[in-house]
Design an enzyme around this catalytic site. Structure first.
Site, PDB file in Angstrom:
ATOM      1  CD1 TRP A 179     -24.234  -0.562 -36.500  1.00 40.99           C
ATOM      2  CD2 TRP A 179     -25.070  -0.536 -38.581  1.00 40.99           C
ATOM      3  NE1 TRP A 179     -24.617  -1.835 -36.818  1.00 40.99           N
ATOM      4  CE2 TRP A 179     -25.136  -1.845 -38.083  1.00 40.99           C
ATOM      5  CE3 TRP A 179     -25.549  -0.277 -39.872  1.00 40.99           C
ATOM      6  CZ2 TRP A 179     -25.657  -2.911 -38.820  1.00 40.99           C
ATOM      7  CZ3 TRP A 179     -26.075  -1.330 -40.617  1.00 40.99           C
ATOM      8  CH2 TRP A 179     -26.132  -2.628 -40.089  1.00 40.99           C
TER       9      TRP A 179
ATOM     10  CB  SER B 103     -22.646  -0.999 -28.357  1.00 42.92           C
ATOM     11  OG  SER B 103     -23.010  -1.212 -29.686  1.00 42.92           O
TER      12      SER B 103
ATOM     13  CE  LYS C  67     -27.911  -3.488 -29.726  1.00 45.42           C
ATOM     14  NZ  LYS C  67     -27.963  -2.411 -30.662  1.00 45.42           N
TER      15      LYS C  67
ATOM     16  CG  HIS D  61     -20.146   2.058 -31.991  1.00 46.31           C
ATOM     17  ND1 HIS D  61     -21.450   2.292 -31.635  1.00 46.31           N
ATOM     18  CD2 HIS D  61     -19.873   0.787 -31.607  1.00 46.31           C
ATOM     19  CE1 HIS D  61     -21.948   1.214 -31.073  1.00 46.31           C
ATOM     20  NE2 HIS D  61     -21.016   0.287 -31.033  1.00 46.31           N
TER      21      HIS D  61
HETATM   22  C1  GTR Z   1     -22.908  -4.087 -33.906  1.00 49.24           C
HETATM   23  C2  GTR Z   1     -24.391  -4.258 -33.822  1.00 49.24           C
HETATM   24  C3  GTR Z   1     -24.970  -3.164 -32.996  1.00 49.24           C
HETATM   25  C4  GTR Z   1     -24.202  -2.939 -31.712  1.00 49.24           C
HETATM   26  C5  GTR Z   1     -22.714  -3.137 -31.840  1.00 49.24           C
HETATM   27  C6  GTR Z   1     -21.954  -3.290 -30.523  1.00 49.24           C
HETATM   28  O1  GTR Z   1     -22.299  -5.008 -34.725  1.00 49.24           O
HETATM   29  O2  GTR Z   1     -24.902  -4.228 -35.134  1.00 49.24           O
HETATM   30  O3  GTR Z   1     -26.338  -3.406 -32.765  1.00 49.24           O
HETATM   31  O4  GTR Z   1     -24.701  -3.703 -30.696  1.00 49.24           O
HETATM   32  O5  GTR Z   1     -22.398  -4.228 -32.608  1.00 49.24           O
HETATM   33  O6  GTR Z   1     -22.437  -3.896 -29.564  1.00 49.24           O
HETATM   34  O7  GTR Z   1     -20.827  -2.804 -30.470  1.00 49.24           O
END
Ligand code: GTR
Length: 392
Positions: free
Chosen positions: A320, A229, A233, A371
């Site tokens: 998302w 996540s 990135k 996720h």
């Molecule tokens: C979310 C964010 C994502 C992602 C995620 C994470 O809230 O919108 O871009 O980075 O967190 O890191 O789990």
């Protein structure tokens, strides 16, 4: 029009992948910046021209418009092993906890590295996790065994496994992210293209790489960077600008990770900049309402890692993070790999859930579920690394 496209995608994707694939084929709805054309309009037709002209140009575009500068100079670095257990994990592994201290202009910061190396292997390849979740996930005592960092699985497969926590480099908080790396580089805070938290986390990964070069138990030509996540990135950005990383694994990285911004599916540039103003540079905010004006999109970030292997993951319920957009990014990075004579085994349409593409310079899977970063993901990372290293 793009917003309508995003909505319709959300609806069909939740029904089946196939619908989404068809939609991609029929309604692209966006134009990506040309990856193989220089700013002054020259076509890039060789790996030499990519390396000399286009690659540096794209690194600068990402620095100036998205992630910020990556300062390279510091005065001193030191590595201090604070905890050393030669027979950890029932004798299978050697645990070292290492404090990496970096000084610049009278200031210093520490990165705390946790490292297990397999005792049955000399100079192991290592997986380094940029840990953005709770520190318990990387418990060096192994009282807590987390699927997010399944250290025993890696050791049993002949790999070393390491982690540092992002908070050492920059707290993940809009009011305090300046503590850590940015104390060494205060000028970054004053520049619109200055790095913020994600840049600082990537910078820290490079300092861990500096350490690996000194550790005889590690093969520093085989350092595999992993992030989930926001950490995913970071892994892509770190691997893009520091070419010492051998390969990159990016889990569910979504917006400003592996997913294309111009598809307008899932999280938007505006939403990420609003919720997390401390991640990317000030200039990135200028594109909140005009993503098409960005001189880059995320396929170009993946291409910066070429010719090194990249593996990205999605999860079926993680709309998302735009699973399809993450897959298309890989496909759109392929032309740069082709310049190096590397053809991937990516298929034109994404593979069905839980069907990894492993034997390929660009790998991918879309895991069933939410996720997360799980043992299923890690088992595919191991297979992918095995495949790449057997080729060498
Ligand atoms: C979310 C964010 C994502 C992602 C995620 C994470 O809230 O919108 O871009 O980075 O967190 O890191 O789990």
């Amino acid at each position: 029009m793009n917003i309508i496209f995003g909505f319709s995608f959300l609806m069909v994707f939740s029904i089946t992948n196939v619908c989404a694939q068809n939609e991609h084929a029929k309604t692209p709805g966006y134009d990506l910046p040309e990856i193989l054309k220089t700013i002054d309009g020259r076509n890039v037709t060789s790996s030499a021209a990519w390396k000399k002209d286009r690659r540096p140009e794209i690194v600068t575009l990402f620095e100036d418009n998205v992630y910020g500068q990556m300062p390279e100079r510091y005065d001193k670095i030191a590595f201090n092993v604070t905890h050393d257990v030669a027979d950890a994990m029932d004798g299978k592994a050697h645990l070292k906890e290492v404090t990496i201290t970096v000084w610049k202009a009278g200031k210093s910061m520490d990165i705390h590295l946790i490292l297990f190396t397999p005792n049955n292997k000399k100079r192991a390849s290592v997986f380094l996790l940029i840990n953005n979740r709770d520190k318990d996930n990387t418990d060096p005592a192994r009282n807590n065994k987390s699927g997010f960092w399944p250290a025993e699985m890696l050791i049993d497969s002949g790999y070393a496994i390491a982690a540092f926590h992002v908070s050492d480099a920059a707290p993940d908080d809009k009011d305090t992210y300046q503590h850590g790396v940015l104390q060494l580089y205060p000028e970054q805070l004053r520049a619109d293209n200055g790095m913020k938290a994600i840049g600082a986390w990537a910078w820290a990964a490079s300092r861990v790489m500096d350490y690996f070069k000194t550790d005889k138990d590690i093969d520093f030509t085989k350092v595999n960077l992993v992030g989930h996540s926001r950490g995913g990135k970071t892994a892509l950005w770190a691997g893009a600008q520091d070419q010492r990383f051998a390969m990159v694994f990016s889990s569910c990285s979504g917006n400003t990770g592996a997913a294309l911004a111009r598809r307008h599916v899932g999280e938007s540039v505006k939403e990420i900049n609003t919720a997390f103003p401390h991640w990317f540079n000030n200039n990135y905010k200028k594109f909140n309402d005009d993503v098409n004006a960005l001189p880059v999109d995320q396929h170009m970030l993946i291409a910066l890692i070429a010719p090194r292997p990249v593996y990205t993951t999605s999860a079926t319920e993680d709309i998302w993070a735009d699973p399809l957009g993450s897959y298309i990014s890989l496909l759109e990075a392929q032309p740069v790999y082709s310049l190096y004579g590397k053809q991937s085994a990516l298929t034109a349409e994404p593979p069905p859930p839980n069907t990894p593409i492993i034997n390929s310079i660009l790998g991918y899977h879309n895991r069933e579920g939410i996720h997360n970063l799980t043992p299923y993901d890690w088992s595919n990372f191991i297979e992918f690394a095995n495949y790449q290293y057997v080729l060498k």
